[in-house]
Design a protein around this motif. Structure first.
Motif: not given
Length: 71
Positions: A51-71
């Protein structure tokens, strides 16, 4: 790692990301009604157990975590 964690906390728990890219700015309103512009970043962690993990930060705070199976 959980939402609202700081970038420092995420690095301590997850290590360095494979990539970290600024993707723009977002205007937010704080609890006191003040508006401010914060940087938005996306960090990518390479596959762990497929799994790839994508973390989105807004103002140095974690706001979203998305995951996607590797190809």
């Amino acid at each position: 790692v959980s939402l609202d964690a700081s970038t420092t906390e995420v690095r301590a728990k997850c290590g360095e990301p494979a990539s970290a890219a600024p993707i723009g700015f977002k205007q937010i309103v704080d609890d006191y009604g003040f508006r401010q512009e914060v940087q938005v970043e996306e960090w990518t962690y390479r596959p762990k157990h497929g799994m790839y993990h994508f973390l989105r930060f807004e103002g140095n705070r974690l706001r979203r975590i998305d995951s996607e199976r590797g190809r």
